[in-house]
Every structure is written in C-alpha cells, then in structure tokens.
Design a protein around this motif. Structure first.
Motif, PDB file in Angstrom:
ATOM      1  N   HIS A 223       3.760   4.792 -13.559  1.00  0.00           N
ATOM      2  CA  HIS A 223       3.727   5.382 -12.217  1.00  0.00           C
ATOM      3  C   HIS A 223       3.952   4.310 -11.139  1.00  0.00           C
ATOM      4  CE1 HIS A 223       2.649   8.945 -14.298  1.00  0.00           C
ATOM      5  NE2 HIS A 223       1.557   8.395 -14.797  1.00  0.00           N
ATOM      6  N   ALA A 224       3.343   3.154 -11.337  1.00  0.00           N
ATOM      7  CA  ALA A 224       3.549   2.072 -10.364  1.00  0.00           C
ATOM      8  C   ALA A 224       5.022   1.673 -10.334  1.00  0.00           C
ATOM      9  CB  ALA A 224       2.676   0.871 -10.726  1.00  0.00           C
ATOM     10  N   GLN A 225       5.630   1.565 -11.509  1.00  0.00           N
ATOM     11  CA  GLN A 225       7.028   1.124 -11.579  1.00  0.00           C
ATOM     12  C   GLN A 225       7.991   2.156 -11.015  1.00  0.00           C
ATOM     13  OE1 GLN A 225       5.751  -1.528 -15.358  1.00  0.00           O
ATOM     14  NE2 GLN A 225       7.150   0.147 -15.733  1.00  0.00           N
ATOM     15  N   ASN A 226       7.695   3.442 -11.232  1.00  0.00           N
ATOM     16  CA  ASN A 226       8.559   4.458 -10.614  1.00  0.00           C
ATOM     17  C   ASN A 226       8.615   4.229  -9.103  1.00  0.00           C
ATOM     18  OD1 ASN A 226       9.304   5.790 -12.931  1.00  0.00           O
ATOM     19  ND2 ASN A 226       7.719   7.355 -12.782  1.00  0.00           N
TER      20      ASN A 226
ATOM     21  N   LEU B 265      12.326  10.297 -16.672  1.00  0.00           N
ATOM     22  CA  LEU B 265      11.638  11.470 -16.100  1.00  0.00           C
ATOM     23  C   LEU B 265      12.097  11.753 -14.667  1.00  0.00           C
ATOM     24  CD1 LEU B 265       7.987  11.022 -17.452  1.00  0.00           C
ATOM     25  CD2 LEU B 265       9.636  12.803 -18.085  1.00  0.00           C
ATOM     26  N   LEU B 266      12.565  10.723 -13.974  1.00  0.00           N
ATOM     27  CA  LEU B 266      13.052  10.929 -12.599  1.00  0.00           C
ATOM     28  C   LEU B 266      14.591  11.004 -12.570  1.00  0.00           C
ATOM     29  CD1 LEU B 266      10.588   8.770 -10.449  1.00  0.00           C
ATOM     30  CD2 LEU B 266      10.352  11.107 -11.279  1.00  0.00           C
ATOM     31  N   GLY B 267      15.179  11.314 -13.707  1.00  0.00           N
ATOM     32  CA  GLY B 267      16.603  11.663 -13.729  1.00  0.00           C
ATOM     33  C   GLY B 267      17.566  10.573 -14.126  1.00  0.00           C
ATOM     34  N   GLY B 268      17.083   9.337 -14.323  1.00  0.00           N
ATOM     35  CA  GLY B 268      18.004   8.224 -14.579  1.00  0.00           C
ATOM     36  C   GLY B 268      18.151   7.879 -16.059  1.00  0.00           C
ATOM     37  N   HIS B 269      19.006   6.904 -16.312  1.00  0.00           N
ATOM     38  CA  HIS B 269      19.277   6.448 -17.676  1.00  0.00           C
ATOM     39  C   HIS B 269      19.022   4.942 -17.742  1.00  0.00           C
ATOM     40  CE1 HIS B 269      21.280   5.994 -21.521  1.00  0.00           C
ATOM     41  NE2 HIS B 269      22.077   5.083 -20.999  1.00  0.00           N
ATOM     42  N   ALA B 270      18.149   4.537 -18.685  1.00  0.00           N
ATOM     43  CA  ALA B 270      17.822   3.107 -18.808  1.00  0.00           C
ATOM     44  C   ALA B 270      18.391   2.549 -20.105  1.00  0.00           C
ATOM     45  CB  ALA B 270      16.309   2.913 -18.785  1.00  0.00           C
ATOM     46  N   ILE B 271      18.864   1.312 -20.037  1.00  0.00           N
ATOM     47  CA  ILE B 271      19.510   0.687 -21.199  1.00  0.00           C
ATOM     48  C   ILE B 271      18.705  -0.537 -21.619  1.00  0.00           C
ATOM     49  CG2 ILE B 271      21.625  -0.439 -22.032  1.00  0.00           C
ATOM     50  CD1 ILE B 271      22.747   1.133 -19.320  1.00  0.00           C
ATOM     51  N   TYR B 272      18.242  -0.536 -22.864  1.00  0.00           N
ATOM     52  CA  TYR B 272      17.449  -1.646 -23.396  1.00  0.00           C
ATOM     53  C   TYR B 272      18.363  -2.738 -23.955  1.00  0.00           C
ATOM     54  CZ  TYR B 272      14.522  -4.282 -26.638  1.00  0.00           C
ATOM     55  OH  TYR B 272      13.882  -5.285 -27.316  1.00  0.00           O
TER      56      TYR B 272
ATOM     57  N   GLU C  28       5.860  19.204 -13.051  1.00  0.00           N
ATOM     58  CA  GLU C  28       7.079  19.346 -12.240  1.00  0.00           C
ATOM     59  C   GLU C  28       8.171  18.400 -12.779  1.00  0.00           C
ATOM     60  OE1 GLU C  28       8.083  20.998  -9.226  1.00  0.00           O
ATOM     61  OE2 GLU C  28       9.928  19.859  -9.584  1.00  0.00           O
ATOM     62  N   ARG C  29       9.350  18.937 -13.026  1.00  0.00           N
ATOM     63  CA  ARG C  29      10.441  18.092 -13.533  1.00  0.00           C
ATOM     64  C   ARG C  29      11.696  18.215 -12.674  1.00  0.00           C
ATOM     65  NH1 ARG C  29       6.844  16.086 -15.398  1.00  0.00           N
ATOM     66  NH2 ARG C  29       6.314  15.582 -17.569  1.00  0.00           N
ATOM     67  N   GLY C  30      11.496  18.740 -11.463  1.00  0.00           N
ATOM     68  CA  GLY C  30      12.658  18.941 -10.599  1.00  0.00           C
ATOM     69  C   GLY C  30      12.923  17.798  -9.624  1.00  0.00           C
ATOM     70  N   TYR C  31      12.027  16.805  -9.605  1.00  0.00           N
ATOM     71  CA  TYR C  31      12.207  15.664  -8.699  1.00  0.00           C
ATOM     72  C   TYR C  31      13.020  14.602  -9.444  1.00  0.00           C
ATOM     73  CZ  TYR C  31      10.921  11.664  -5.734  1.00  0.00           C
ATOM     74  OH  TYR C  31      10.954  10.557  -4.924  1.00  0.00           O
ATOM     75  N   LEU C  32      14.295  14.487  -9.097  1.00  0.00           N
ATOM     76  CA  LEU C  32      15.201  13.637  -9.870  1.00  0.00           C
ATOM     77  C   LEU C  32      15.943  12.624  -8.985  1.00  0.00           C
ATOM     78  CD1 LEU C  32      16.609  16.553 -12.091  1.00  0.00           C
ATOM     79  CD2 LEU C  32      14.860  14.880 -12.749  1.00  0.00           C
ATOM     80  N   PRO C  33      15.174  11.746  -8.304  1.00  0.00           N
ATOM     81  CA  PRO C  33      15.817  10.806  -7.382  1.00  0.00           C
ATOM     82  C   PRO C  33      16.762   9.811  -8.071  1.00  0.00           C
ATOM     83  CG  PRO C  33      13.523  10.219  -7.724  1.00  0.00           C
ATOM     84  CD  PRO C  33      13.717  11.562  -8.353  1.00  0.00           C
TER      85      PRO C  33
ATOM     86  N   MET D 179       0.842  -1.203   0.000  1.00  0.00           N
ATOM     87  CA  MET D 179       0.000   0.000   0.000  1.00  0.00           C
ATOM     88  C   MET D 179       0.878   1.256   0.000  1.00  0.00           C
ATOM     89  SD  MET D 179      -2.769  -1.580  -0.372  1.00  0.00           S
ATOM     90  CE  MET D 179      -3.955  -0.284  -0.551  1.00  0.00           C
ATOM     91  N   LYS D 180       2.031   1.162   0.657  1.00  0.00           N
ATOM     92  CA  LYS D 180       2.947   2.312   0.663  1.00  0.00           C
ATOM     93  C   LYS D 180       3.474   2.578  -0.761  1.00  0.00           C
ATOM     94  CE  LYS D 180       7.439   2.960   1.899  1.00  0.00           C
ATOM     95  NZ  LYS D 180       8.632   2.437   2.493  1.00  0.00           N
ATOM     96  N   ILE D 181       3.818   1.525  -1.462  1.00  0.00           N
ATOM     97  CA  ILE D 181       4.300   1.696  -2.847  1.00  0.00           C
ATOM     98  C   ILE D 181       3.184   2.310  -3.712  1.00  0.00           C
ATOM     99  CG2 ILE D 181       5.145   0.498  -4.920  1.00  0.00           C
ATOM    100  CD1 ILE D 181       6.423  -1.608  -3.027  1.00  0.00           C
ATOM    101  N   LEU D 182       1.947   1.850  -3.491  1.00  0.00           N
ATOM    102  CA  LEU D 182       0.831   2.384  -4.297  1.00  0.00           C
ATOM    103  C   LEU D 182       0.573   3.861  -3.971  1.00  0.00           C
ATOM    104  CD1 LEU D 182      -1.561  -0.722  -4.228  1.00  0.00           C
ATOM    105  CD2 LEU D 182      -0.283   0.151  -6.199  1.00  0.00           C
ATOM    106  N   ASP D 183       0.689   4.221  -2.694  1.00  0.00           N
ATOM    107  CA  ASP D 183       0.526   5.639  -2.303  1.00  0.00           C
ATOM    108  C   ASP D 183       1.605   6.485  -2.965  1.00  0.00           C
ATOM    109  OD1 ASP D 183      -1.589   5.112  -0.703  1.00  0.00           O
ATOM    110  OD2 ASP D 183      -0.484   5.172   1.196  1.00  0.00           O
ATOM    111  N   TRP D 184       2.797   5.942  -2.943  1.00  0.00           N
ATOM    112  CA  TRP D 184       3.949   6.630  -3.517  1.00  0.00           C
ATOM    113  C   TRP D 184       3.748   6.827  -5.018  1.00  0.00           C
ATOM    114  CZ3 TRP D 184       9.303   4.613  -1.537  1.00  0.00           C
ATOM    115  CH2 TRP D 184      10.190   5.701  -1.432  1.00  0.00           C
ATOM    116  N   ALA D 185       3.229   5.777  -5.661  1.00  0.00           N
ATOM    117  CA  ALA D 185       2.961   5.843  -7.106  1.00  0.00           C
ATOM    118  C   ALA D 185       1.994   6.993  -7.398  1.00  0.00           C
ATOM    119  CB  ALA D 185       2.378   4.517  -7.583  1.00  0.00           C
ATOM    120  N   ALA D 186       0.954   7.111  -6.580  1.00  0.00           N
ATOM    121  CA  ALA D 186      -0.043   8.177  -6.792  1.00  0.00           C
ATOM    122  C   ALA D 186       0.600   9.549  -6.594  1.00  0.00           C
ATOM    123  CB  ALA D 186      -1.216   7.979  -5.841  1.00  0.00           C
ATOM    124  N   GLU D 187       1.470   9.656  -5.599  1.00  0.00           N
ATOM    125  CA  GLU D 187       2.135  10.948  -5.320  1.00  0.00           C
ATOM    126  C   GLU D 187       3.051  11.364  -6.467  1.00  0.00           C
ATOM    127  OE1 GLU D 187       4.386  11.624  -1.608  1.00  0.00           O
ATOM    128  OE2 GLU D 187       2.796  10.432  -0.691  1.00  0.00           O
ATOM    129  N   VAL D 188       3.883  10.421  -6.912  1.00  0.00           N
ATOM    130  CA  VAL D 188       4.828  10.749  -7.996  1.00  0.00           C
ATOM    131  C   VAL D 188       4.062  10.994  -9.293  1.00  0.00           C
ATOM    132  CG1 VAL D 188       6.860   9.979  -9.286  1.00  0.00           C
ATOM    133  CG2 VAL D 188       6.686   9.479  -6.854  1.00  0.00           C
TER     134      VAL D 188
END
Ligand code: CP
Ligand code: NVA
Length: 309
Positions: free
Chosen positions: A297-300, A70-77, A38-43, A21-30
């Motif tokens: 959003h869930a995955q973030n 979008l949260l500042g990282g780099h993903a490699i496929y 907002e693009r300044g949140y770059l964890p 439930m905490k992860i789901l709340d977090w997903a809704a917030e992000v």
C-alpha cells in the motif's frame, strides 16, 4: 525527467514532511479501496514498471508487482542474472534503455551509487527498493503501520535494536523531517553512518539517540524494531556477528522492559532464534505481518506520487 512533476523516490529526506504525510494518507486511501474489493481504480492502466533486483527478495518483488497489477499496470521482474548492472552493462545504459520501454524503474542494488546513477540517467522516475545505504519504501510501510496501530508517528518512541545499517539510515532520514524519538541500540563498532546521524541531529526535528545498551533503550518504547544481524552481502560475517551481537537478541524479557504498550516490528525476513525469539514474533503485540502487507500500500502511493498522478 521527461515531465517536471515526475519524481524519483531515493531517500525519505528528499521530501518535506507535508509530502511524506500526503503519500501516507494516499496509501491509507488506496489500501481501503483495495480492501473493499473495488477493482475499478486503474491509474496505472497502460503503464509498465521495470524492476531490477541485484539481490534476493520476496516482499519487495511481490508487493511491487502485485500492487502495480492491482492498479492496472504491468511489472517486469529482472533478476540478479538478467542485467548484472556494472558488469554486463553500464548503469547509465541500463537507465536509458529501460526508460524507453517503461514508465517507472524500481531497483534493489548493492552500491548506493548505482541507484543515484540510475536516477541521473533515467528519463522516468526511479524508486529505491533497497541499497546498501537505505531502504525508504520499507520505512514508509513502517510509518503507515505505526499510524494504524500506535495512532500516530509524531511523538512516538521507536527503538531499533541491532546493526546500524541501511534500515537505521532510513529511520534517521525520516526523523530528520518528521518529529519522533528514535533510538538505535547497537553493539560498539556497528553504529550507523556518522554523517547520517549528524544530518538527522542537525535537522533538530527529532530526538535521536545512539546507544550500546538495549535494556535501557527499550524503556517506554512505542515500538521495538528489528533487523537481521547480517544483511545481504554480509552473510559470510554471520557467525562472527552472532558472537558480537550477544545481548542484543529481543526476547520476552527485553520486550517486558519496553513496557505494556510496546509493539514489536521486524521488516522480515527474520532469523528466529537469532535476533528475535519465536515467542516475541508470535506474540499478540507483534505487528510484523501488518507491516509486510503495508509494503504494497505504501509503494502504490509512492508510485502514484512519483509519476505525478
Ligand atoms: N523487507 C524486505 O525488503 O523484504 P524482501 O527482502 O523479501 O524484499
Ligand atoms: N538490512 C537488510 C534489509 C533487508 C530488507 C539487508 O540489507 O539485507
């Protein structure tokens, strides 16, 4: 893992209800933050994520890659021909090499053992992007979508119609920690893994029913949920399955039996005219695109939780 707070995300029931439930709340917030522009949140700034795909994907690849960016990282496929896990290179070597370059590993594989081996040997969190056994990120996105549309997850009736596959296993594992009513209506011989059904029933948290009658199953549903009849790796069985699954197509009549409040969900891709009619997928109570959006959003939130941020 290198840090004690780092966690793999392999099965929903590796977590307790409060964590989920905490992860789901977090997903809704992000999600709200990103939707606000907002693009300044770059964890994830300065972090990279390796994404292993042994199977095709649109949603999983794009939602992970875009969300992480979008949260500042780099993903490699890494596509099916790049690694060829178990053929070109052993899984335990893949896990240790990728851990030397990356902060997270996400993988979509065939055999469930491959994700377990990756997690065993990686020194960074491993996230399950689907195996032949389960698809936990999808079910987290679905839970978020239900909270947004139905209002809550607890106490709802979710009726899955179709093959008792990896998606069903993830629903069952969620039902073993969060209370709701889960019904799987599938043809005889296509029931979900019995050990997983037993586990969910033994947990005594949710009402679980496995039936072969979709008409009876959908009555009073909050959500009618669908998957394709032939999963990745089973495409040569598609013609045979189309015969066996006659009577399991979700059309307007079946949705009517569900009642006026039933939402329609399908994780997509859908085979229109096979497991679902065009009219059902295009109906106002169909929330399939909200569901697809919520993958990101869930995955973030899952990654934030996994890397201990
Ligand atoms: N729902 C889902 O996992 O879609 P993809 O196969 O396109 O990633
Ligand atoms: N059951 C499907 C899910 C795809 C997201 C499959 O495994 O192909």
């Amino acid at each position: 893992k290198e840090k004690p707070q780092w966690k793999d995300f392999l099965h929903i029931d590796d977590f307790d209800k409060a964590e989920i439930m905490k992860i789901l709340d977090w997903a809704a917030e992000v999600k709200a933050l990103l939707k606000s522009g907002e693009r300044g949140y770059l964890p994830f700034k300065g972090k990279s994520m390796a994404m292993i795909f042994a199977k095709p994907s649109m949603r999983t690849r794009v939602s992970f890659e875009t969300g992480f960016f979008l949260l500042g990282g780099h993903a490699i496929y890494l596509g099916p021909h790049d690694i060829q896990m178990g053929k070109r290179e052993e899984t335990r070597d893949v896990a240790r090499v990728l851990s030397r370059y990356n902060n997270v590993i996400m993988a979509r594989v065939f055999a469930h053992q491959h994700i377990l081996d990756l997690a065993k040997y990686a020194s960074v969190p491993v996230i399950n992007g689907l195996t032949d056994y389960n698809h936990p990120c999808q079910i987290m996105a679905d839970a978020l979508t239900m909270i947004e549309h139905v209002g809550q997850l607890e106490g709802t009736k979710v009726v899955y119609v179709g093959d008792g596959n990896n998606i069903v296993h993830s629903w069952l594992l969620l039902a073993s920690i969060v209370p709701f009513h889960f019904v799987c209506a599938c043809p005889k011989g296509f029931e979900p893994d019995q050990k997983t059904v037993d586990k969910a029933q033994r947990a005594g948290i949710s009402k679980i029913e496995i039936t072969n009658d979709p008409k009876e199953a959908v009555c009073g549903a909050d959500v009618v949920y669908l998957d394709v009849w032939a999963s990745m790796g089973q495409k040569e069985e598609a013609a045979h399955r189309r015969q066996v699954f006659q009577g399991f197509q979700v059309d307007e009549q079946l949705m009517k039996l569900g009642g006026p409040r039933a939402y329609f969900m399908h994780y997509l891709p859908a085979e229109r005219g096979v497991e679902v009619t065009d009219a059902v997928i295009e109906a106002p109570n169909s929330i399939v695109f909200a569901q697809a959006e919520n993958r990101m959003h869930a995955q973030n939130a899952i990654i934030l939780h996994s890397v201990g941020l």
